[in-house]
Motif scaffolding. Structure first.
Motif, PDB file in Angstrom:
ATOM      1  N   PHE A  23       1.468   3.195  -1.313  1.00  0.00           N
ATOM      2  CA  PHE A  23       2.389   2.143  -0.904  1.00  0.00           C
ATOM      3  C   PHE A  23       2.241   1.867   0.581  1.00  0.00           C
ATOM      4  O   PHE A  23       1.689   2.659   1.331  1.00  0.00           O
ATOM      5  N   GLU A  68       6.445   6.872  -5.026  1.00  0.00           N
ATOM      6  CA  GLU A  68       5.797   5.725  -5.678  1.00  0.00           C
ATOM      7  C   GLU A  68       6.237   5.616  -7.132  1.00  0.00           C
ATOM      8  O   GLU A  68       6.545   4.536  -7.613  1.00  0.00           O
ATOM      9  N   MET A  95       3.570  -2.108  -3.220  1.00  0.00           N
ATOM     10  CA  MET A  95       2.794  -1.147  -4.006  1.00  0.00           C
ATOM     11  C   MET A  95       2.166  -1.879  -5.175  1.00  0.00           C
ATOM     12  O   MET A  95       2.433  -3.072  -5.370  1.00  0.00           O
TER      13      MET A  95
END
Length: 133
Positions: A23, A68, A95
């Motif tokens: 990310f 994430e 992301m």
């Protein structure tokens, strides 16, 4: 002999493939050191404000991978939480699953978002040397 060919083929298949990014966090605020672009890569490195790749610990990489996973559902929805009164910092996260945005005063603030703010602060100070006063 077959094993050697298989091992060589597997080794060549992995060469040259950069690790995917987990990310990117863009943090912004009024003071100079509040503004940060932090890119976390799955190879165990981060870049700060477009600088050189810096290694992170395995523990930090595991934290990033967990973040994430926890943020993916909200990112798929492109969740943008409105800021509450008097925000100091705002965050935009990109992301593979999508994007999300929030401020330090957004309410209710999901726990994964709070964990991301702590992760960003820790890595920016400890790894990048960017300390907010």
């Amino acid at each position: 002999m077959r094993w050697l060919v298989l091992i060589a083929a597997l080794a060549l298949a992995g060469c040259g493939s950069p690790a995917p990014d987990l990310f990117e966090v863009k943090r912004s605020g009024a003071d100079r050191n509040a503004n940060l672009t932090l890119l976390v890569s799955d190879d165990g490195t981060v870049t700060c404000n477009g600088g050189d790749r810096r290694p992170i610990t395995n523990e930090t990489l595991l934290q990033a991978r967990e973040l994430e996973r926890e943020l993916s559902a909200q990112a798929e929805l492109h969740l943008q939480l409105p800021a509450g009164p008097n925000p100091v910092l705002s965050y935009r996260v990109r992301m593979e699953a999508g994007t999300l945005g929030f401020a330090d005063t957004s309410r209710p603030l999901p726990s994964a978002f709070a964990q991301l703010t702590a992760f960003t602060s820790d890595v920016s100070e400890r790894i990048c040397g960017i300390v907010r006063r």
